[in-house]
Design a protein around this motif. Structure first.
Motif, PDB file in Angstrom:
ATOM      1  N   GLY A  37       0.729  -1.240   0.158  1.00 50.13           N
ATOM      2  CA  GLY A  37       0.014  -0.141   0.109  1.00 50.13           C
ATOM      3  C   GLY A  37       0.915   1.256   0.077  1.00 50.13           C
ATOM      4  O   GLY A  37       0.378   2.370  -0.575  1.00 50.13           O
ATOM      5  N   GLU A  80      13.342  21.301   8.015  1.00 52.62           N
ATOM      6  CA  GLU A  80      12.142  21.966   8.690  1.00 52.62           C
ATOM      7  C   GLU A  80      12.030  21.085   9.864  1.00 52.62           C
ATOM      8  O   GLU A  80      11.106  21.135  10.875  1.00 52.62           O
ATOM      9  CB  GLU A  80      10.587  21.467   7.931  1.00 52.62           C
ATOM     10  N   ALA A 111       8.718  23.582   4.178  1.00 50.82           N
ATOM     11  CA  ALA A 111       8.342  22.020   4.451  1.00 50.82           C
ATOM     12  C   ALA A 111       9.453  21.303   3.571  1.00 50.82           C
ATOM     13  O   ALA A 111      10.759  21.642   3.414  1.00 50.82           O
ATOM     14  CB  ALA A 111       6.999  21.856   3.937  1.00 50.82           C
ATOM     15  N   CYS A 112       9.174  20.431   2.740  1.00 50.16           N
ATOM     16  CA  CYS A 112       9.965  19.415   1.941  1.00 50.16           C
ATOM     17  C   CYS A 112      10.480  20.291   0.531  1.00 50.16           C
ATOM     18  O   CYS A 112      11.002  19.284  -0.105  1.00 50.16           O
ATOM     19  CB  CYS A 112       8.960  18.311   1.629  1.00 50.16           C
ATOM     20  N   TYR A 144       6.273  11.631  13.309  1.00 49.71           N
ATOM     21  CA  TYR A 144       4.810  11.972  13.380  1.00 49.71           C
ATOM     22  C   TYR A 144       4.024  11.634  14.908  1.00 49.71           C
ATOM     23  O   TYR A 144       3.012  12.169  15.078  1.00 49.71           O
ATOM     24  CB  TYR A 144       3.946  11.226  12.297  1.00 49.71           C
ATOM     25  N   SER A 152       3.929   5.624  10.019  1.00 48.16           N
ATOM     26  CA  SER A 152       4.515   4.545   9.134  1.00 48.16           C
ATOM     27  C   SER A 152       5.232   5.337   7.977  1.00 48.16           C
ATOM     28  O   SER A 152       6.038   4.770   7.067  1.00 48.16           O
ATOM     29  CB  SER A 152       3.322   3.645   8.228  1.00 48.16           C
ATOM     30  N   MET A 200      -5.072  12.391   3.941  1.00 44.11           N
ATOM     31  CA  MET A 200      -5.630  12.329   2.664  1.00 44.11           C
ATOM     32  C   MET A 200      -5.558  13.406   1.431  1.00 44.11           C
ATOM     33  O   MET A 200      -5.373  13.220   0.449  1.00 44.11           O
ATOM     34  CB  MET A 200      -6.978  11.620   2.709  1.00 44.11           C
ATOM     35  N   THR A 203      -2.136  14.039   0.109  1.00 43.96           N
ATOM     36  CA  THR A 203      -1.844  13.213  -1.081  1.00 43.96           C
ATOM     37  C   THR A 203      -2.492  13.670  -2.304  1.00 43.96           C
ATOM     38  O   THR A 203      -1.965  14.012  -3.140  1.00 43.96           O
ATOM     39  CB  THR A 203      -2.220  11.808  -0.869  1.00 43.96           C
ATOM     40  N   TYR A 206      -0.781  17.001  -3.440  1.00 41.72           N
ATOM     41  CA  TYR A 206       0.637  16.574  -3.961  1.00 41.72           C
ATOM     42  C   TYR A 206       0.331  16.342  -5.398  1.00 41.72           C
ATOM     43  O   TYR A 206       1.013  16.658  -6.598  1.00 41.72           O
ATOM     44  CB  TYR A 206       1.182  15.417  -3.417  1.00 41.72           C
ATOM     45  N   PRO A 236       7.256  10.948   0.045  1.00 41.17           N
ATOM     46  CA  PRO A 236       6.753  10.930   1.316  1.00 41.17           C
ATOM     47  C   PRO A 236       6.742   9.508   1.809  1.00 41.17           C
ATOM     48  O   PRO A 236       7.061   8.922   2.754  1.00 41.17           O
ATOM     49  CB  PRO A 236       5.730  11.721   1.256  1.00 41.17           C
ATOM     50  N   PHE A 237       6.140   8.848   0.602  1.00 43.53           N
ATOM     51  CA  PHE A 237       6.402   7.174   0.729  1.00 43.53           C
ATOM     52  C   PHE A 237       6.372   6.823  -0.619  1.00 43.53           C
ATOM     53  O   PHE A 237       5.744   7.538  -1.642  1.00 43.53           O
ATOM     54  CB  PHE A 237       5.219   6.485   1.514  1.00 43.53           C
ATOM     55  N   ASN A 277      10.758   8.453   4.963  1.00 48.99           N
ATOM     56  CA  ASN A 277      10.519  10.268   4.501  1.00 48.99           C
ATOM     57  C   ASN A 277      11.556  10.863   5.098  1.00 48.99           C
ATOM     58  O   ASN A 277      11.712  10.803   6.319  1.00 48.99           O
ATOM     59  CB  ASN A 277       9.129  10.747   4.851  1.00 48.99           C
ATOM     60  N   GLY A 309       6.610  20.714  -1.341  1.00 46.03           N
ATOM     61  CA  GLY A 309       6.500  20.938   0.234  1.00 46.03           C
ATOM     62  C   GLY A 309       5.292  21.295   0.520  1.00 46.03           C
ATOM     63  O   GLY A 309       4.641  22.354   0.058  1.00 46.03           O
TER      64      GLY A 309
HETATM   65  P1  HMG Z   1      -3.310   5.270   6.252  1.00 43.87           P
HETATM   66  O1  HMG Z   1      -4.426   5.568   7.028  1.00 43.87           O
HETATM   67  O2  HMG Z   1      -1.907   4.539   6.921  1.00 43.87           O
HETATM   68  O3  HMG Z   1      -3.402   4.255   4.868  1.00 43.87           O
HETATM   69  O4  HMG Z   1      -2.952   6.656   5.670  1.00 43.87           O
HETATM   70  P2  HMG Z   1      -4.565   4.042   3.806  1.00 43.87           P
HETATM   71  O5  HMG Z   1      -5.688   3.594   4.371  1.00 43.87           O
HETATM   72  O6  HMG Z   1      -4.801   5.044   3.126  1.00 43.87           O
HETATM   73  O7  HMG Z   1      -3.893   2.943   3.284  1.00 43.87           O
HETATM   74  C1  HMG Z   1      -2.699   3.280   2.573  1.00 43.87           C
HETATM   75  C2  HMG Z   1      -2.486   2.504   1.114  1.00 43.87           C
HETATM   76  O8  HMG Z   1      -2.584   1.091   1.514  1.00 43.87           O
HETATM   77  C3  HMG Z   1      -3.916   2.520   0.236  1.00 43.87           C
HETATM   78  O9  HMG Z   1      -3.299   2.468  -1.151  1.00 43.87           O
HETATM   79  C4  HMG Z   1      -4.762   1.220   0.619  1.00 43.87           C
HETATM   80  O10 HMG Z   1      -5.469   0.865  -0.244  1.00 43.87           O
HETATM   81  C5  HMG Z   1      -3.472   0.350   0.670  1.00 43.87           C
HETATM   82  P3  HMG Z   1      -4.372   3.385  -2.174  1.00 43.87           P
HETATM   83  O11 HMG Z   1      -5.565   3.124  -2.245  1.00 43.87           O
HETATM   84  O12 HMG Z   1      -3.933   4.989  -1.695  1.00 43.87           O
HETATM   85  O13 HMG Z   1      -3.575   2.999  -3.529  1.00 43.87           O
HETATM   86  N1  HMG Z   1      -3.670  -0.756   1.671  1.00 43.87           N
HETATM   87  C6  HMG Z   1      -3.177  -2.054   1.385  1.00 43.87           C
HETATM   88  N2  HMG Z   1      -2.553  -2.507   0.340  1.00 43.87           N
HETATM   89  C7  HMG Z   1      -2.315  -3.966   0.387  1.00 43.87           C
HETATM   90  N3  HMG Z   1      -2.804  -4.642   1.577  1.00 43.87           N
HETATM   91  C8  HMG Z   1      -3.467  -4.135   2.364  1.00 43.87           C
HETATM   92  C9  HMG Z   1      -3.828  -2.871   2.409  1.00 43.87           C
HETATM   93  N4  HMG Z   1      -4.696  -2.126   3.173  1.00 43.87           N
HETATM   94  C10 HMG Z   1      -4.452  -0.739   2.920  1.00 43.87           C
HETATM   95  N5  HMG Z   1      -3.831  -5.095   3.432  1.00 43.87           N
HETATM   96  C11 HMG Z   1      -1.413   8.373   4.817  1.00 43.87           C
HETATM   97  C12 HMG Z   1      -1.901   7.019   4.713  1.00 43.87           C
HETATM   98  C13 HMG Z   1      -0.511   8.881   3.607  1.00 43.87           C
HETATM   99  C14 HMG Z   1      -2.437   9.249   4.745  1.00 43.87           C
HETATM  100  C15 HMG Z   1      -0.607   8.634   5.928  1.00 43.87           C
HETATM  101  O14 HMG Z   1       0.589   7.693   6.206  1.00 43.87           O
HETATM  102  C16 HMG Z   1      -0.194   9.744   6.515  1.00 43.87           C
HETATM  103  O15 HMG Z   1      -0.863  10.708   6.866  1.00 43.87           O
HETATM  104  N6  HMG Z   1       1.214  10.456   6.100  1.00 43.87           N
HETATM  105  C17 HMG Z   1       1.616  11.633   6.340  1.00 43.87           C
HETATM  106  C18 HMG Z   1       1.374  12.598   5.180  1.00 43.87           C
HETATM  107  C19 HMG Z   1       2.077  12.278   3.871  1.00 43.87           C
HETATM  108  O16 HMG Z   1       2.983  11.525   3.882  1.00 43.87           O
HETATM  109  N7  HMG Z   1       1.243  12.765   2.928  1.00 43.87           N
HETATM  110  C20 HMG Z   1       1.962  12.824   1.591  1.00 43.87           C
HETATM  111  C21 HMG Z   1       1.673  13.838   0.733  1.00 43.87           C
HETATM  112  S1  HMG Z   1       2.256  15.512   1.557  1.00 43.87           S
HETATM  113  C22 HMG Z   1       3.823  15.491   1.258  1.00 43.87           C
HETATM  114  O17 HMG Z   1       4.342  14.928   0.511  1.00 43.87           O
HETATM  115  C23 HMG Z   1       4.708  16.466   1.949  1.00 43.87           C
HETATM  116  C24 HMG Z   1       5.403  16.149   3.089  1.00 43.87           C
HETATM  117  O18 HMG Z   1       6.370  15.249   2.923  1.00 43.87           O
HETATM  118  C25 HMG Z   1       5.916  16.971   4.336  1.00 43.87           C
HETATM  119  C26 HMG Z   1       6.522  18.136   3.907  1.00 43.87           C
HETATM  120  O19 HMG Z   1       6.294  18.818   2.768  1.00 43.87           O
HETATM  121  O20 HMG Z   1       7.144  18.597   4.872  1.00 43.87           O
HETATM  122  C27 HMG Z   1       4.501  14.755   4.094  1.00 43.87           C
END
Ligand code: HMG
Length: 395
Positions: A37, A80, A111-112, A144, A152, A200, A203, A206, A236-237, A277, A309
């Motif tokens: 995922g 940051e 940010a990033c 986080y 994660s 969400m 993402t 982004y 970020p992932f 990340n 970012g």
């Molecule tokens: P979450 O609640 O852990 O995960 O949040 P989810 O329920 O959305 O599942 C993640 C994916 O896994 C999904 O895939 C699911 O379907 C899949 P998708 O549908 O999106 O393709 N999944 C599975 N796959 C296989 N087997 C399974 C299974 N279960 C689920 N059993 C979230 C994920 C990214 C929201 C969370 O990790 C988060 O909040 N992360 C931090 C924010 C982030 O990274 N955002 C990215 C964009 S913002 C950015 O890039 C800037 C940043 O770097 C900061 C900066 O600029 O300083 C963050």
């Protein structure tokens, strides 16, 4: 035009690692949620003695020669995860590395995104002062909080990029397009040690920033994805970066071009999938991973970059690979990653969230942890003390 770009790249991460399968088990998640995922296998975990300054100094230490230290006249730290609201971390790093004194040292934040802005500033500086060398550092610790959705996607690491004229890795093309949009997808107020995040929503922002910045890039530069050998993304992932690539791949691409872009994408996420990340450095870790793991790159190839970012500022730009770029790379990077010490989830929770315990005079000693060649060794009267150490060889 005089070619300007990246001449050397250094990278350091912390000496401890948390495997995603252990985190999944502890949090009651299916391990495939992380491995499939998010496309993440492990996260680098930093102890209290390893901060953005020790990480960045260690990354730069890998690449700088004595001649570099005599010619560098700017040290730009993008982060940051700052340790001080006033003094720039770059000042400590300038001193730890022994860079000649007549240099400008400062910190960049958005940010990033900020490492991309720092690279731009470095390029402008070298256009005016061709004999200068500029050290750009991208260093962050993504934290986080235990049990949060972002847990994660944590990580720790620093990139050191030496920017010069006639660079030996990548020359920058003059095709940067930036976009700013005032949004609250991820932010960290001064009173909080961990960010607030609308996961969400972030993402979606982004991907939409990518789509719209790419459309503007195509319009202004008559850009076609078929001109690129690889596209590097802020990671970020890795799964989100893959969604990004799929968003900009259109029907006009041949099957061969698609296959090349996908194969090079896989090379570009190899390190991030093991580190997590590292915020502003993650785009450039993707680039390093591409260079060190791709089997399908040649001198002259055009590489695209998407910087994002939160907050949000994004930018797309490109560069061309330089003849002989392979000679500037390190061959034991994977070994370094494999040498990290695995942590149980209980030990990760203790180690990653430890805060300095200052006495009333602002003093603090730390337990000895594994670090890179530089470490935060104490705080004395509120002043952070860094030293070159040797404990990183103990693993
Ligand atoms: P979450 O609640 O852990 O995960 O949040 P989810 O329920 O959305 O599942 C993640 C994916 O896994 C999904 O895939 C699911 O379907 C899949 P998708 O549908 O999106 O393709 N999944 C599975 N796959 C296989 N087997 C399974 C299974 N279960 C689920 N059993 C979230 C994920 C990214 C929201 C969370 O990790 C988060 O909040 N992360 C931090 C924010 C982030 O990274 N955002 C990215 C964009 S913002 C950015 O890039 C800037 C940043 O770097 C900061 C900066 O600029 O300083 C963050």
């Amino acid at each position: 035009m005089m070619p300007i770009g990246i001449d050397k790249i250094g990278f350091t991460t912390s000496q401890y690692v948390l495997n995603m399968s252990d985190l999944a088990q502890a949090r009651g998640e299916d391990p495939e949620k992380f491995s499939q995922g998010l496309l993440l296998n492990a996260l680098s975990i930093a102890p209290v003695t390893e901060d953005i300054i020790s990480l960045a100094a260690s990354a730069a230490d890998q690449i700088l020669s004595q001649e570099d230290k005599e010619k560098i006249d700017m040290v730009l730290l993008a982060t940051e995860s700052s340790v001080d609201q006033s003094k720039a971390g770059a000042v400590y790093i300038h001193s730890l590395l022994g860079i000649q004194p007549f240099a400008r040292s400062l910190e960049f934040k958005e940010a990033c995104y900020s490492a991309t802005a720092a690279l731009n500033y470095a390029k402008l500086h070298i256009e005016k002062h061709p004999e200068s060398r500029v050290l750009v550092l991208a260093s962050d610790i993504a934290k986080y909080g235990i049990g949060t959705p972002g847990e994660s996607t944590q990580g720790a690491g620093a990139l050191a990029l030496l920017v010069t004229k006639e660079p030996r890795i990548l020359t920058f093309n003059d095709d940067n397009i930036a976009q700013t949009r005032d949004i609250m997808d991820f932010w960290r107020p001064n009173y909080s040690t961990t960010p607030f995040v609308n996961g969400m929503y972030s993402t979606k922002q982004y991907l939409d920033s990518l789509k719209t910045t790419w459309a503007e890039y195509q319009k202004r530069f008559d850009g076609h994805l078929s001109d690129f050998a690889a596209f590097c993304f802020h990671i970020p992932f890795p799964k989100l970066a893959l969604k990004g690539l799929n968003k900009i791949m259109d029907k006009s691409l041949t099957a061969e071009k698609k296959a090349q872009l996908l194969e090079n994408f896989d090379a570009s996420i190899s390190y991030s999938s093991q580190v997590g990340n590292i915020y502003t450095g993650s785009l450039y870790l993707g680039f390093l991973s591409l260079l060190e793991n791709s089997t399908d790159l040649n001198a002259g190839d055009k590489i695209g970059f998407f910087s994002y970012g939160s907050g949000a500022v994004s930018e797309i730009f490109s560069g061309q690979l330089v003849e002989g770029y392979q000679d500037q790379l390190k061959d034991k990077r994977q070994q370094d990653l494999d040498r990290r010490q695995p942590l149980s989830v209980a030990d990760y929770e203790k180690l990653f969230y430890e805060e300095p315990q200052l006495d009333s005079a602002g003093n603090c000693q730390f337990q000895e942890y594994l670090t890179g060649p530089f470490a935060l060794t104490a705080i004395k009267e509120h002043q952070r003390q860094y030293q070159r150490v040797i404990n990183h060889d103990k693993t």
